[in-house]
Design a protein around this motif. Structure first.
Motif, PDB file in Angstrom:
ATOM      1  N   THR A 141       0.763  -1.269   0.023  1.00  7.88           N
ATOM      2  CA  THR A 141      -0.060   0.119  -0.069  1.00  7.88           C
ATOM      3  C   THR A 141       0.980   1.147   0.079  1.00  7.88           C
ATOM      4  O   THR A 141       1.756   1.444   0.777  1.00  7.88           O
ATOM      5  N   THR A 143       0.650   5.291   0.713  1.00 10.39           N
ATOM      6  CA  THR A 143      -0.356   6.361   1.365  1.00 10.39           C
ATOM      7  C   THR A 143      -0.130   7.553   1.409  1.00 10.39           C
ATOM      8  O   THR A 143       1.316   7.980   1.557  1.00 10.39           O
ATOM      9  N   THR A 147      -4.731   6.080   4.487  1.00  8.17           N
ATOM     10  CA  THR A 147      -4.783   4.650   4.112  1.00  8.17           C
ATOM     11  C   THR A 147      -3.565   3.781   4.895  1.00  8.17           C
ATOM     12  O   THR A 147      -4.170   2.823   5.281  1.00  8.17           O
ATOM     13  N   GLY A 148      -2.430   4.320   5.205  1.00  8.24           N
ATOM     14  CA  GLY A 148      -1.510   3.612   5.752  1.00  8.24           C
ATOM     15  C   GLY A 148      -1.661   3.066   6.914  1.00  8.24           C
ATOM     16  O   GLY A 148      -1.903   2.006   7.349  1.00  8.24           O
ATOM     17  N   LYS A 149      -2.317   4.032   7.698  1.00 10.34           N
ATOM     18  CA  LYS A 149      -2.486   3.488   9.233  1.00 10.34           C
ATOM     19  C   LYS A 149      -3.702   2.630   9.344  1.00 10.34           C
ATOM     20  O   LYS A 149      -3.717   1.698  10.313  1.00 10.34           O
ATOM     21  N   LEU A 152      -2.725  -0.694   8.169  1.00  7.71           N
ATOM     22  CA  LEU A 152      -1.822  -1.367   9.384  1.00  7.71           C
ATOM     23  C   LEU A 152      -2.774  -1.936  10.442  1.00  7.71           C
ATOM     24  O   LEU A 152      -2.581  -2.916  10.954  1.00  7.71           O
ATOM     25  N   VAL A 165       3.598  -1.009   3.964  1.00  9.43           N
ATOM     26  CA  VAL A 165       3.021   0.559   3.872  1.00  9.43           C
ATOM     27  C   VAL A 165       3.991   1.365   3.352  1.00  9.43           C
ATOM     28  O   VAL A 165       5.554   1.612   4.019  1.00  9.43           O
ATOM     29  N   TYR A 167       5.040   5.477   2.913  1.00  7.36           N
ATOM     30  CA  TYR A 167       4.485   6.748   3.132  1.00  7.36           C
ATOM     31  C   TYR A 167       5.381   7.709   2.414  1.00  7.36           C
ATOM     32  O   TYR A 167       6.627   7.573   2.806  1.00  7.36           O
ATOM     33  N   MET A 180       1.734   5.767  12.267  1.00  2.00           N
ATOM     34  CA  MET A 180       2.271   4.530  11.481  1.00  2.00           C
ATOM     35  C   MET A 180       3.677   3.940  12.195  1.00  2.00           C
ATOM     36  O   MET A 180       3.543   2.690  12.213  1.00  2.00           O
ATOM     37  N   THR A 188       3.410  -6.412  10.195  1.00  2.00           N
ATOM     38  CA  THR A 188       3.388  -5.068   9.767  1.00  2.00           C
ATOM     39  C   THR A 188       4.641  -4.456   9.344  1.00  2.00           C
ATOM     40  O   THR A 188       5.633  -4.803  10.031  1.00  2.00           O
ATOM     41  N   VAL A 190       6.557  -0.827   7.717  1.00  2.00           N
ATOM     42  CA  VAL A 190       6.352   0.834   7.330  1.00  2.00           C
ATOM     43  C   VAL A 190       7.686   1.205   7.026  1.00  2.00           C
ATOM     44  O   VAL A 190       8.637   1.142   7.533  1.00  2.00           O
ATOM     45  N   ASN A 228      -5.166  -0.212  -1.300  1.00  2.59           N
ATOM     46  CA  ASN A 228      -5.687   1.286  -1.680  1.00  2.59           C
ATOM     47  C   ASN A 228      -7.009   0.919  -2.414  1.00  2.59           C
ATOM     48  O   ASN A 228      -7.407   0.121  -2.781  1.00  2.59           O
TER      49      ASN A 228
END
Ligand SMILES: *Cc1c(COP(=O)(O)O)cnc(C)c1O
Length: 495
Positions: A141, A143, A147-149, A152, A165, A167, A180, A188, A190, A228
């Motif tokens: 994804t 973000t 969206t990212g958080k 997650l 994710v 970002y 995030m 997860t 990030v 997404n």
């Protein structure tokens, strides 16, 4: 009854059942999955009136998900729309300063993305079971902040899934970033990108299209999907709250059943407002769908001229979740407006990637009459925040303020007297610094003090989900350039 399935906006690829389309995220030919037709609501609005959010969501979504059994869909909805939300109404409609606001930010991450991303993990796990998929699904994804958080939070700890994710490091608010990088859950990941949202989204699309990577993934027991709004599993849940908003306005006596309403939608990737279009096609009495853009006004220009032109600098505004130059979901609207012509859509999308612009044919443009558009600067959005606070003691977040400002300009210019519902997409606490600045209040404090100050002045409590962040350790520090994204994914998956 005509058969119902999903197909690509580019006309190629295979037909897919809803479950397959949700697992894949994107169609085989690089297009987006769309339903073979937009189903009609199979219940009257009157019969939806006495139902709660879950009941309404069930009836709105069921026709889009005919391969899910009644028991499966009910279980998904029960899991998503319960205590994860801080209010029993899930998405309450509130009237302030003479304006109706649909509050879509009472979920776990305080933005409207939760409306779909609390449900998507259930829809996806159900789909994996139904389709007998034994691969680990990697949710990849990009973000612009929210969206990212939400992805997650939705997928953390869900067996058989992993979420990665990306970002933009310079493009999200302090609270968005904090949400995030403190994310818990062994599945997860990030990663900050040195670039903007379009870089992150472009990189993710390239990874999806990389056939070599797909076969390496396959050999190792993985497959990709997306959280997404290119995933139809994001879009379908969003249709429900348009009905929910309308029915609440009826119940409160603001409109009568059957009256048209204008929906004003703060827009970035065009997912939210597209769901409103689907709601209209299902039979909801919607007047105009007003697309509200910030200073990155590509969409507003598009609706005014029929030319989509991304060849401009992406500006960083105080509504970062709308700082986007390539709105993915517009492709779904073009498909509909061109008379479901996959070849025409392919040509436009090729032009966009080759030349950075395209012009739609007059016949397609004529089919966009359900939409209007406008844009608001940071200055206008800030003034709107101050005005509504002074008038009604109500604090809007900067995204909602863009919508409010665009609506005020639009109704004056067109003398529109149809009642409007503004989609309120985030809690002001996620953007406390810009909100406090707009209110003319001191912002010298550190982030968590600002939250307390905003609480004092607005008379609303600091959301628990943000309060808790202060004590959570940073768990994700990875960063990379756009060119290194694929490598980063491979490193996560097989070291
Ligand atoms: C994502 C987001 C938007 C834009 O929604 P799209 O579906 O991308 O058009 C608006 N406001 C907030 C707060 C968001 O998180």
């Amino acid at each position: 009854m005509q058969e119902f399935y999903y197909q690509s906006t580019r006309g190629g690829g295979k037909r897919a059942a809803a479950a397959e389309a949700i697992i894949s995220g994107i169609a085989g030919d690089g297009g987006l999955y769309v339903p073979s037709r937009i189903p009609k609501l199979d219940i009257t609005l009157e019969d939806l009136l006495p139902l709660d959010y879950r009941g309404r969501a069930y009836h709105v979504m069921k026709p889009f998900l005919p391969d899910y059994t009644e028991a499966e869909l009910t279980a998904c909805i029960q899991g998503a729309y319960g205590e994860k939300f801080s209010v029993p109404g899930i998405a309450p409609l509130t009237k302030r300063a003479g304006t109706l606001f649909l509050e879509l930010f009472h979920g776990p991450t305080l933005a409207f993305k939760d409306m779909a991303l609390t449900l998507l993990p259930y829809l996806l796990s159900t789909a994996l079971r139904k389709e007998g998929v034994d691969r680990e699904v990697v949710i990849l994804t990009a973000t612009s902040g929210d969206t990212g958080k939400a992805a997650l939070e939705g997928f953390a700890g869900i067996p058989g899934t992993r979420v990665i994710v990306f970002y933009p490091e310079q493009g999200v608010s302090a609270m968005q970033k904090r949400q995030m990088v403190t994310q818990e859950g062994d599945n997860t990941h990030v990663i900050g990108i040195e670039g903007n949202f379009d870089d992150a989204q472009g990189g993710v699309k390239e990874i999806f299209a990389d056939a070599g990577l797909a076969s390496r993934m396959d050999r190792r027991g993985y497959r990709f999907s997306s959280a997404n709004s290119i995933n139809v599993g994001r879009l379908i849940p969003q249709v429900a709250y348009y009905f929910h908003a309308y029915l609440q306005a009826c119940a409160a006596g603001d409109i009568s059943l059957g009256d048209p309403v204008v929906f004003v939608v703060p827009t970035g990737n065009f997912g939210n407002i597209l769901a409103g279009f689907y709601a209209k096609m299902m039979g909801l009495p919607v007047g105009t769908l007003l697309c509200a853009a910030n200073e990155n006004r590509v969409l507003a220009d598009f609706f005014a001229t029929g030319v989509y032109d991304r060849r401009r600098e992406l500006l960083t505004t105080m509504s970062p979740s709308m700082d986007i130059l390539v709105s993915s979901n517009l492709e779904r609207l073009l498909y509909q407006a061109s008379g479901r012509d996959g070849e025409a859509v392919t040509r436009l999308m090729d032009e966009l990637s080759r030349e950075g612009r395209y012009r739609i044919p007059p016949l397609t443009a004529a089919n966009l009459k359900d939409f209007a558009a406008g844009h608001a600067s940071d200055e206008e959005a800030g003034a709107a925040i101050l005005r509504v606070f002074r008038e009604a003691g109500y604090v809007m977040d900067p995204h909602t303020a863009v919508a409010y400002s665009v609506w005020q300009k639009y109704r004056k210019e067109w003398r529109e007297d149809t009642p409007a519902i503004i989609l309120s997409t985030a809690s002001p606490y996620k953007f406390a610094r810009d909100v406090m600045t707009s209110l003319g209040l001191p912002t010298g404090e550190e982030d968590f003090t600002l939250l307390k100050n905003l609480s004092t002045c607005s008379g609303t409590p600091v959301p628990e989900a943000l309060k808790a962040l202060e004590k959570l350790p940073v768990r994700h520090r990875a960063r990379c350039t756009r060119g290194e994204m694929r490598e980063a994914v491979e490193r996560i998956l097989w070291g």
